[in-house]
Design an enzyme around this catalytic site. Structure first.
Site, short mmCIF file in Angstrom:
data_model
loop_
_atom_site.label_atom_id
_atom_site.label_comp_id
_atom_site.label_asym_id
_atom_site.label_seq_id
_atom_site.Cartn_x
_atom_site.Cartn_y
_atom_site.Cartn_z
NE ARG A 94 1.89 12.16 14.37
CZ ARG A 94 1.50 11.31 15.29
NH1 ARG A 94 2.30 11.01 16.29
NH2 ARG A 94 0.34 10.76 15.24
CE LYS A 98 -4.17 0.00 13.48
NZ LYS A 98 -3.75 1.35 13.84
N GLY A 121 -3.07 7.44 10.47
CA GLY A 121 -1.62 7.45 10.22
C GLY A 121 -1.27 7.09 8.79
N GLY A 157 -5.28 7.53 16.03
CA GLY A 157 -6.21 7.16 17.09
C GLY A 157 -6.89 8.38 17.71
P1 ADP Z 1 -4.94 4.37 9.21
O1 ADP Z 1 -3.58 4.24 9.87
O2 ADP Z 1 -4.94 5.42 8.16
O3 ADP Z 1 -6.04 4.53 10.23
P2 ADP Z 1 -5.23 1.51 9.05
O4 ADP Z 1 -4.18 1.39 10.09
O5 ADP Z 1 -6.60 1.06 9.39
O6 ADP Z 1 -5.27 3.00 8.45
O7 ADP Z 1 -4.85 0.65 7.75
C1 ADP Z 1 -3.71 0.94 6.98
C2 ADP Z 1 -3.20 -0.30 6.31
O8 ADP Z 1 -4.25 -1.00 5.64
C3 ADP Z 1 -2.20 -0.01 5.22
O9 ADP Z 1 -0.91 -0.26 5.71
C4 ADP Z 1 -2.58 -0.96 4.06
O10 ADP Z 1 -1.50 -1.74 3.58
C5 ADP Z 1 -3.63 -1.83 4.69
N1 ADP Z 1 -4.62 -2.34 3.73
C6 ADP Z 1 -5.51 -1.64 3.03
N2 ADP Z 1 -6.22 -2.44 2.21
C7 ADP Z 1 -5.76 -3.70 2.42
C8 ADP Z 1 -6.09 -4.99 1.87
N3 ADP Z 1 -7.02 -5.11 0.92
N4 ADP Z 1 -5.43 -6.06 2.35
C9 ADP Z 1 -4.47 -5.92 3.28
N5 ADP Z 1 -4.12 -4.74 3.84
C10 ADP Z 1 -4.74 -3.65 3.40
MG MG Z 2 -2.71 2.66 10.95
#
Ligand code: ADP
Ligand code: MG
Length: 401
Positions: free
Chosen positions: A45, A207, A357, A380
């Site tokens: 970053r 999320k 992230g 976000g």
């Molecule tokens: P990003 O930050 O890239 O937008 P998110 O915050 O939505 O992604 O999700 C990231 C998290 O999702 C990771 O820390 C990962 O551990 C979790 N994750 C992915 N698949 C699963 C799963 N099947 N069960 C629990 N957690 C999960």
């Molecule tokens: Mg995230």
């Protein structure tokens, strides 16, 4: 709101006039992750905003950088000081960096007035003042005081209505975007307006309810939306499958049901994971078809059939947007789905754009980010830009002449 395609409607730092020898305030996003020992674990970053800082130095400008770091909640918290970035910046830029222990007042003014050509200033954490997140007018005025112009290069924070993002630009005759802001905007806007086809979207992560608006935005645009990660579980529940102890966002199930009940077009665009790797309470790990997850088991990664199916489809895409890991990649037992798809996407010819992230962290863990067309510095902010077509931080900048 501008409706440009690939064009960038706002003034950029290259277009600033009469700023040689003048201090220009540059809002950057140095909110980087730290290791347990307090060292910076990932400088991506920071590095992303440095081309703009170098351009300003080359133009004889005195760049004055400002950032937030963590959530000090308006209080001075020594452990969240941005002074830790001084040696890192000096190293990356090869220029001396002067630091002010407050982002406003005599301390900031004094430091800025002492800056010489070729030097960079850094102000203390903006969020040591409550006025930053509250976008308080008196704080905005004080922050603007030592500067001659403004540049926003903090894409990851540009969805926030904070003083340094939306208040500050109005204090200057010239408020511009930096190179990173322009690149993020043009790349992410392109996805909505003119994607190369086949255009595939890969979604995962946790999320789910936050990301439904994104699914609705991308459904009419994407040729396929592949869904893995914990996001898939919510859809499994909507299909009536028992997912055992797997993470499900209960509030999202009715949204998922509504999506799945839409026309045939929608159903053929959405491609759900078909199998998972799951963990029992005693630590055993096995693979199951999505409709056969036993009670007491917790799905934590996509299964090998899904990896193969997603890989085949992704290899044929011309453009891919990816948000959300395929599993709990932080644990080596459940990293396979994410790691394999990172490898596939790094090696294929399609233009891959990554937002989020944790998704960006996963890419950096398994491959060099250079293998990808664009790895967004915003989580976000990237998703909001895709959904809303713009961000508060862009709307306050001057239009290009
Ligand atoms: P990003 O930050 O890239 O937008 P998110 O915050 O939505 O992604 O999700 C990231 C998290 O999702 C990771 O820390 C990962 O551990 C979790 N994750 C992915 N698949 C699963 C799963 N099947 N069960 C629990 N957690 C999960
Ligand atoms: Mg995230």
């Amino acid at each position: 709101m501008p409706d440009g395609s690939d064009s960038f409607p706002w003034l950029t730092h290259e277009g600033l006039t009469d700023v040689r020898g003048e201090p220009v305030l540059v809002r950057v996003d140095f909110n980087v992750p730290l290791s347990e020992d307090g060292s910076i674990s990932d400088t991506r970053r920071m590095e992303a905003s440095l081309p703009t800082v170098r351009d300003l130095l080359d133009a004889g400008v005195h760049p004055v950088l400002m950032s937030h770091f963590g959530r000090p909640g308006g209080n001075r918290s020594p452990d969240l000081s941005v002074e830790r970035f001084v040696p890192v910046l000096e190293d990356l830029l090869g220029s001396p960096v002067r630091f002010a222990t407050d982002c406003i007042g005599d301390e900031a003014r004094g430091m800025v007035s002492e800056l010489r050509s070729g030097e960079v200033g850094l102000l203390e954490n903006l969020r040591f003042h409550a006025g930053e997140t509250a976008n308080e007018p008196s704080f905005v005025e004080e922050l603007a005081d030592p500067g001659a112009a403004y540049v926003n290069e903090a894409f990851g924070t540009s969805h926030r209505v904070h003083a340094s993002i939306v208040g500050l630009p109005g204090q200057f005759e010239q408020a511009a975007a930096g190179t990173l802001m322009k690149r993020e905007y043009t790349t992410l806007t392109r996805i909505r307006e003119n994607p190369e086809r086949p255009f595939l979207v890969l979604l995962g992560g946790v999320k789910v309810s936050d990301k439904f608006p994104l699914i609705r935005t991308l459904l009419p645009i994407a040729d396929r939306i592949l869904i893995g990660g914990a996001m898939a579980h919510t859809f499994f529940s909507a299909l009536g499958y028992d997912v055992g102890e797997s993470l499900v966002e209960v509030d999202g199930v009715s949204d998922a049901t509504t999506l799945l009940e839409q026309c045939e077009d929608v159903r053929s665009t959405l491609v759900l994971a078909e199998d998972v790797r799951a963990e029992a309470s005693d630590g055993r790990v096995e693979s199951f078809s999505r409709d056969e997850i036993p009670p007491d088991w917790r799905a934590k990664d996509i299964g090998s059939k899904t990896v193969d199916r997603f890989a085949t489809q992704l290899k044929e895409a011309a453009m891919v947007f990816w948000n959300g890991p395929m599993g709990v990649f932080e644990e080596s037992e459940f990293e396979t789905g994410t790691r394999e798809l990172v490898n596939v996407l790094a090696d294929c010819d399609s233009k891959v754009i990554v937002g989020g992230g944790e998704t960006g962290a996963a890419v950096a863990k398994y491959e060099s980010s250079d293998q990808f067309h664009h790895v967004s510095t915003g989580g976000g902010a990237a998703l909001e830009l895709l959904e809303e077509k713009s961000l508060p931080g862009f709307e306050v900048l001057d239009l290009a002449k």
